[in-house]
Design a protein around this motif. Structure first.
Motif, short mmCIF file in Angstrom:
data_model
loop_
_atom_site.label_atom_id
_atom_site.label_comp_id
_atom_site.label_asym_id
_atom_site.label_seq_id
_atom_site.Cartn_x
_atom_site.Cartn_y
_atom_site.Cartn_z
N HIS A 9 0.83 -1.23 0.11
CA HIS A 9 -0.03 0.08 0.06
C HIS A 9 1.05 1.21 -0.03
O HIS A 9 2.24 0.91 0.15
CB HIS A 9 -0.98 -0.04 1.10
N GLU A 60 -3.48 3.88 2.29
CA GLU A 60 -3.76 3.80 3.64
C GLU A 60 -3.69 5.28 4.04
O GLU A 60 -2.46 6.10 4.01
CB GLU A 60 -2.47 2.90 4.32
N HIS A 84 4.54 7.21 3.18
CA HIS A 84 5.49 6.00 2.98
C HIS A 84 4.97 5.07 2.02
O HIS A 84 3.72 4.99 1.54
CB HIS A 84 5.50 5.25 4.53
N ALA A 86 4.80 1.04 1.34
CA ALA A 86 4.83 -0.44 2.07
C ALA A 86 4.80 -1.47 1.09
O ALA A 86 4.10 -1.63 -0.10
CB ALA A 86 3.88 -0.67 2.75
N GLU A 134 8.22 0.89 4.56
CA GLU A 134 7.34 -0.10 5.43
C GLU A 134 7.71 -1.48 4.86
O GLU A 134 7.27 -1.62 3.59
CB GLU A 134 6.07 0.55 5.80
#
Ligand code: ZN
Length: 140
Positions: A9, A60, A84, A86, A134
């Protein structure tokens, strides 16, 4: 090599999930999958999905729930926006051990609980070309 299998994500920092819903749902046409609070990280998280099956992409959205939230700090310093990226990996603890041995700076040396039934860990942007990264694994 941690052999990232997919982008799990994209994390986007927002001041208010409610204020952004119209853009993601009505303009992009993303489906809101759910909203959950992650107290450990002082955030409320909304997951949106675009597309279907193997081509589905998850977003997200992260809203801080306290001024001491890392997301509040991020918005304070840099404003709302991409926070971020991921990546999905298998066997997260083993991947973290490999990264540490390879000299990659880790924010989380041990996996912690993420939203959406995942275990997650963050890598330091100093080791990833400036992108907060992440890595995550589904808890199943
Ligand atoms: Zn995330």
């Amino acid at each position: 090599m941690i052999n990232a299998r997919a982008i799990n994500h994209l994390g986007i920092a927002v001041r208010s999930l409610a204020d952004q819903h119209a853009f993601y749902a009505d303009v992009l046409g993303a489906r809101l999958e759910g909203i959950e609070e992650v107290p450990e990280q002082q955030v409320k998280v909304a997951f949106y999905t675009l597309g279907e099956g193997d081509h589905a992409v998850r977003l997200e959205l992260l809203e801080p729930t306290a001024p001491t939230s890392p997301i509040a700090g991020f918005i304070e310093k840099r404003g709302e926006g991409l926070h971020h990226v991921a990546y999905t990996v298998a066997d997260l603890p083993a991947r973290l051990a490999e990264l540490k041995a390879a000299g990659v700076r880790l924010i989380d040396e041990q996996p912690r609980n993420g939203a959406h039934h995942t275990r997650i860990a963050f890598l330091h942007p100093k080791s990833t070309g400036g992108v907060l990264t992440e890595i995550c694994e589904d808890k199943g």
